[in-house]
Design a protein around this motif. Structure first.
Motif, PDB file in Angstrom:
ATOM      1  N   SER A  60       0.657  -0.933   0.089  1.00 16.12           N
ATOM      2  CA  SER A  60       0.454   0.274  -0.145  1.00 16.12           C
ATOM      3  C   SER A  60       1.071   1.282  -0.161  1.00 16.12           C
ATOM      4  CB  SER A  60      -1.327   0.108   0.932  1.00 16.12           C
ATOM      5  OG  SER A  60       0.101   0.025   2.250  1.00 16.12           O
ATOM      6  N   SER A  61       2.246   1.507   0.120  1.00 16.16           N
ATOM      7  CA  SER A  61       3.288   2.467  -0.052  1.00 16.16           C
ATOM      8  C   SER A  61       3.563   2.334  -0.951  1.00 16.16           C
ATOM      9  CB  SER A  61       4.148   2.536   1.568  1.00 16.16           C
ATOM     10  OG  SER A  61       4.911   1.964   0.626  1.00 16.16           O
ATOM     11  N   SER A  62       3.649   1.483  -2.181  1.00 16.52           N
ATOM     12  CA  SER A  62       4.017   1.779  -3.653  1.00 16.52           C
ATOM     13  C   SER A  62       2.733   4.179  -4.198  1.00 16.52           C
ATOM     14  CB  SER A  62       3.644   0.500  -4.074  1.00 16.52           C
ATOM     15  OG  SER A  62       2.325   0.339  -4.684  1.00 16.52           O
ATOM     16  N   SER A  63       4.289   4.089  -4.845  1.00 15.96           N
ATOM     17  CA  SER A  63       3.974   5.637  -5.013  1.00 15.96           C
ATOM     18  C   SER A  63       4.103   5.375  -6.693  1.00 15.96           C
ATOM     19  CB  SER A  63       3.677   6.765  -4.527  1.00 15.96           C
ATOM     20  OG  SER A  63       3.550   6.389  -3.318  1.00 15.96           O
ATOM     21  N   LEU A  64       3.982   6.493  -7.330  1.00 17.98           N
ATOM     22  CA  LEU A  64       4.017   6.660  -9.003  1.00 17.98           C
ATOM     23  C   LEU A  64       5.762   7.644  -8.799  1.00 17.98           C
ATOM     24  CD1 LEU A  64       4.164   6.926 -12.022  1.00 17.98           C
ATOM     25  CD2 LEU A  64       3.066   9.651 -10.983  1.00 17.98           C
ATOM     26  N   VAL A  65       7.019   6.953  -8.954  1.00 16.84           N
ATOM     27  CA  VAL A  65       7.804   7.165  -9.449  1.00 16.84           C
ATOM     28  C   VAL A  65       7.966   8.316 -10.278  1.00 16.84           C
ATOM     29  CG1 VAL A  65      10.805   7.049  -9.948  1.00 16.84           C
ATOM     30  CG2 VAL A  65       8.433   4.805  -8.743  1.00 16.84           C
ATOM     31  N   SER A  66       8.260   9.408  -9.782  1.00 13.65           N
ATOM     32  CA  SER A  66       8.316  11.111 -10.508  1.00 13.65           C
ATOM     33  C   SER A  66       8.767  12.241  -9.373  1.00 13.65           C
ATOM     34  CB  SER A  66       6.927  11.275 -10.842  1.00 13.65           C
ATOM     35  OG  SER A  66       5.586  11.610  -9.852  1.00 13.65           O
ATOM     36  N   SER A  67       8.441  13.106 -10.078  1.00 15.80           N
ATOM     37  CA  SER A  67       8.885  13.960  -9.218  1.00 15.80           C
ATOM     38  C   SER A  67       7.511  14.920  -8.742  1.00 15.80           C
ATOM     39  CB  SER A  67       9.371  15.503 -10.685  1.00 15.80           C
ATOM     40  OG  SER A  67       8.259  15.772 -11.494  1.00 15.80           O
ATOM     41  N   GLY A  68       6.302  14.427  -8.956  1.00 19.90           N
ATOM     42  CA  GLY A  68       5.334  15.053  -8.538  1.00 19.90           C
ATOM     43  C   GLY A  68       5.285  15.127  -6.573  1.00 19.90           C
ATOM     44  N   VAL A  69       4.948  15.940  -6.549  1.00 19.67           N
ATOM     45  CA  VAL A  69       4.405  16.411  -4.736  1.00 19.67           C
ATOM     46  C   VAL A  69       2.558  15.975  -4.549  1.00 19.67           C
ATOM     47  CG1 VAL A  69       4.411  18.533  -3.107  1.00 19.67           C
ATOM     48  CG2 VAL A  69       6.175  18.116  -4.803  1.00 19.67           C
ATOM     49  N   TYR A  70       2.768  15.635  -3.733  1.00 15.00           N
ATOM     50  CA  TYR A  70       1.050  15.562  -2.881  1.00 15.00           C
ATOM     51  C   TYR A  70       0.518  15.670  -1.708  1.00 15.00           C
ATOM     52  CZ  TYR A  70       3.500  10.995  -2.477  1.00 15.00           C
ATOM     53  OH  TYR A  70       4.167  10.044  -1.718  1.00 15.00           O
ATOM     54  N   ARG A  71      -0.674  16.185  -1.670  1.00 20.53           N
ATOM     55  CA  ARG A  71      -1.202  16.197  -0.201  1.00 20.53           C
ATOM     56  C   ARG A  71      -1.380  14.782   0.058  1.00 20.53           C
ATOM     57  NH1 ARG A  71      -3.507  20.955  -2.098  1.00 20.53           N
ATOM     58  NH2 ARG A  71      -2.869  23.043  -1.510  1.00 20.53           N
ATOM     59  N   GLN A  72      -0.651  14.465   1.258  1.00 18.21           N
ATOM     60  CA  GLN A  72      -0.752  13.205   1.978  1.00 18.21           C
ATOM     61  C   GLN A  72      -1.699  13.032   2.911  1.00 18.21           C
ATOM     62  OE1 GLN A  72       2.723  10.869   3.639  1.00 18.21           O
ATOM     63  NE2 GLN A  72       2.513   9.714   1.942  1.00 18.21           N
ATOM     64  N   ARG A  73      -2.791  11.846   3.506  1.00 21.01           N
ATOM     65  CA  ARG A  73      -3.288  11.750   4.730  1.00 21.01           C
ATOM     66  C   ARG A  73      -2.842  10.337   4.665  1.00 21.01           C
ATOM     67  NH1 ARG A  73      -9.163  15.152   4.265  1.00 21.01           N
ATOM     68  NH2 ARG A  73      -8.906  17.262   4.410  1.00 21.01           N
ATOM     69  N   ASP A  74      -2.337   9.660   5.963  1.00 23.58           N
ATOM     70  CA  ASP A  74      -1.883   8.471   6.123  1.00 23.58           C
ATOM     71  C   ASP A  74      -2.481   8.461   7.413  1.00 23.58           C
ATOM     72  OD1 ASP A  74       0.168   6.131   4.612  1.00 23.58           O
ATOM     73  OD2 ASP A  74       0.262   6.215   7.229  1.00 23.58           O
ATOM     74  N   LEU A  75      -3.029   7.179   7.859  1.00 24.43           N
ATOM     75  CA  LEU A  75      -3.205   6.796   8.631  1.00 24.43           C
ATOM     76  C   LEU A  75      -3.108   5.155   9.203  1.00 24.43           C
ATOM     77  CD1 LEU A  75      -5.133   6.976  11.800  1.00 24.43           C
ATOM     78  CD2 LEU A  75      -6.914   6.676  11.267  1.00 24.43           C
ATOM     79  N   GLU A  76      -2.082   4.229   9.765  1.00 31.26           N
ATOM     80  CA  GLU A  76      -1.977   3.417  10.035  1.00 31.26           C
ATOM     81  C   GLU A  76      -1.672   2.444  11.707  1.00 31.26           C
ATOM     82  OE1 GLU A  76       2.446   0.982   9.705  1.00 31.26           O
ATOM     83  OE2 GLU A  76       1.976   2.251   8.580  1.00 31.26           O
ATOM     84  N   LEU A  77      -1.548   1.643  12.184  1.00 34.48           N
ATOM     85  CA  LEU A  77      -1.994   0.841  13.252  1.00 34.48           C
ATOM     86  C   LEU A  77      -0.884  -0.300  12.159  1.00 34.48           C
ATOM     87  CD1 LEU A  77      -2.446   0.997  16.044  1.00 34.48           C
ATOM     88  CD2 LEU A  77      -4.360  -0.552  15.221  1.00 34.48           C
ATOM     89  N   ASP A  78       0.177  -0.717  13.349  1.00 33.25           N
ATOM     90  CA  ASP A  78       0.531  -1.706  13.513  1.00 33.25           C
ATOM     91  C   ASP A  78       1.011  -2.828  14.739  1.00 33.25           C
ATOM     92  OD1 ASP A  78       2.389  -3.777  12.347  1.00 33.25           O
ATOM     93  OD2 ASP A  78       4.424  -2.570  12.117  1.00 33.25           O
ATOM     94  N   TYR A  79      -0.116  -3.534  14.782  1.00 33.54           N
ATOM     95  CA  TYR A  79       0.310  -4.266  16.110  1.00 33.54           C
ATOM     96  C   TYR A  79       1.289  -5.323  15.346  1.00 33.54           C
ATOM     97  CZ  TYR A  79      -1.289  -7.429  19.484  1.00 33.54           C
ATOM     98  OH  TYR A  79      -0.871  -8.661  20.959  1.00 33.54           O
ATOM     99  N   ARG A  80       1.895  -6.229  17.088  1.00 32.32           N
ATOM    100  CA  ARG A  80       2.776  -7.674  16.274  1.00 32.32           C
ATOM    101  C   ARG A  80       2.673  -8.040  18.199  1.00 32.32           C
ATOM    102  NH1 ARG A  80       7.719  -5.360  12.597  1.00 32.32           N
ATOM    103  NH2 ARG A  80       6.708  -3.961  11.144  1.00 32.32           N
ATOM    104  N   TYR A  81       2.581  -9.271  18.190  1.00 30.23           N
ATOM    105  CA  TYR A  81       2.794 -10.241  18.674  1.00 30.23           C
ATOM    106  C   TYR A  81       4.026 -11.687  19.073  1.00 30.23           C
ATOM    107  CZ  TYR A  81       1.959 -14.301  22.476  1.00 30.23           C
ATOM    108  OH  TYR A  81       1.950 -14.845  23.224  1.00 30.23           O
ATOM    109  N   ARG A  82       4.473 -11.894  19.286  1.00 31.62           N
ATOM    110  CA  ARG A  82       6.313 -12.499  19.434  1.00 31.62           C
ATOM    111  C   ARG A  82       5.574 -13.786  20.695  1.00 31.62           C
ATOM    112  NH1 ARG A  82       6.937 -15.577  16.029  1.00 31.62           N
ATOM    113  NH2 ARG A  82       6.735 -13.743  14.376  1.00 31.62           N
ATOM    114  N   GLY A  83       4.939 -14.768  20.301  1.00 32.36           N
ATOM    115  CA  GLY A  83       5.166 -15.809  21.781  1.00 32.36           C
ATOM    116  C   GLY A  83       6.262 -17.000  21.148  1.00 32.36           C
TER     117      GLY A  83
END
Length: 424
Positions: free
Chosen positions: A290-313
């Motif tokens: 989901s983080s892939s973007s167009l490889v270009s010089s373009g500037v954009y307004r970005q709104r981004d919200l991400e939750l990352d939960y990890r459990y290691r037993g």
């Protein structure tokens, strides 16, 4: 540049910790070119080496990780190719608490057609190198000043409007509020100049924001609030609010939750550096990234919200990562999109040497100007067997399916992997 840096880091392995791994992988896919009406069955043999080097000394900090593979296609439709990824950071203290020299290099393989996938012929090599000094000054027991000067060079193998130079100055006045929190006033100015004036617009971006950060028991947090202005050589000069937050809670050694939210101007250079600088992020993105973007010089307004939960037993490991992303380009309205998705992974130890793993990626992408929507679903099931401390193998089956209201974008792929590895 990245390969030379990797060799230099590896040559210094006696002074730090070096982990490396050799792999031989066999892949069979019934639709390796991700096409709906022109599927290509293919078997691929890929020898690969990965490494991770880290050194933390009194005056020198080094971190480098990389991956190099050679892909041999047994069919006649695709040429053999080499793929490489690298992320390296150097921080050298020339004058302790006064002057540091910083150098960073990021090499990755990114899609040419960003709406497509990581299939043969749709990848280009992208490199970002940046370096410069950092100056420090202490003004009393609780107040410090930092000035970062950076120059950067950007290059893409195919996209000409990505190539160029950047120069930035970032000043930060920091004050300790108490033993566990601090605040700072930050001013950042970046000048971007591109090699291809016909396809890219030079600009200067000025950011001003306040930052509050600290920790409370097992909670760490950082908040930014400010204003950003884009002064372009041609066209409008838009502005936006800067609002960023990162909160991480690690109640114990097995659980970690991180929330990250961003509202800002951004571009592909910034996003790639943020992703590859994070050691928790994979150098090679997942099939649905989901983080892939167009490889270009373009500037954009970005709104981004991400939750990352990890459990290691000891027996079970689990990760879930829902996210939302909205990109609105200043010049490229055809690339405007809203992305919603989630990634999950489950590891289960069936025995001392055998682990089963199940993962999935879900993503919906809506292209606002074209009234088009892609729905990507990737599921995988696999097993890994560790024969000795150094030797092991794994097998994995993957189903990769896209549905779309644009028939040319839909496809279904089924593939299997078999990997044998040796690691230090």
């Amino acid at each position: 540049m990245a390969i030379l840096a990797a060799a230099a880091f590896a040559g210094s392995a006696h002074a730090g910790k070096l982990d490396y791994r050799f792999e031989v992988e066999v892949l069979h896919s019934d639709n390796i070119n991700l096409s709906e009406d022109n599927q290509a069955k293919e078997t691929v043999l890929s020898p690969r080496v990965t490494f991770n080097f880290k050194e933390e000394g009194a005056s020198l900090e080094l971190q480098a990780r990389g991956e190099l593979e050679r892909r041999h296609y047994f069919g006649s439709r695709f040429d053999d190719e080499t793929r490489s990824e690298f992320a390296g950071q150097l921080n050298w203290s020339l004058l302790p608490q006064r002057l540091n020299l910083v150098a960073e290099d990021y090499l990755s393989e990114e899609p040419i057609n960003f709406r497509g996938g990581r299939y043969p012929g749709n990848l280009q090599r992208v490199n970002i190198f940046l370096a410069g000094p950092s100056f420090f000054a202490r003004m009393g027991d609780a107040t410090r000043f930092q000035l970062d000067l950076r120059g950067a060079s950007t290059h893409a193998e195919v996209a000409p409007d990505f190539d160029g130079k950047r120069y930035s100055a970032a000043a930060s006045l920091q004050r300790d509020l108490n033993p566990i929190s601090k605040a700072s006033l930050n001013l950042v100015s970046t000048r971007a100049k591109f090699d291809d004036a016909a396809t890219a617009v030079d600009y200067r971006r000025n950011d001003a924001f306040v930052r509050y950060q600290g920790r409370l028991r097992k909670l760490e947090y950082e908040f930014d609030l400010g204003h950003s202005r884009l002064n372009r050589d041609v066209g409008e000069d838009p502005t936006t609010t800067i609002a960023r937050a990162t909160v991480q809670w690690q109640p114990n050694s097995r659980n970690r939750i991180r929330l990250r939210a961003r509202h800002q101007f951004a571009d592909q250079v910034q996003d790639l550096v943020v992703r590859l600088r994070d050691p928790d992020e994979s150098l090679v993105p997942d099939l649905v990234d989901s983080s892939s973007s167009l490889v270009s010089s373009g500037v954009y307004r970005q709104r981004d919200l991400e939750l990352d939960y990890r459990y290691r037993g000891e027996i079970v490991g689990f990760r879930v990562r829902p996210l939302y992303r909205q990109l609105r380009y200043i010049d490229r309205g055809d690339a405007d999109r809203t992305e919603r998705g989630a990634f999950f992974q489950l590891d289960y130890r069936l025995g001392p040497q055998v682990t089963m793993f199940l993962s999935g990626s879900l993503r919906n992408r809506e292209f606002t100007s074209r009234n088009e929507e892609d729905r990507d679903r990737v599921y995988s099931l696999g097993f890994s067997y560790r024969m000795t401390q150094h030797w092991g193998w794994s097998a994995e089956a993957i189903r990769n399916k896209r549905t779309s209201n644009d028939p040319d974008q839909a496809y279904t792929e089924n593939s299997v992997f078999l990997t044998v590895w040796w690691q230090r």
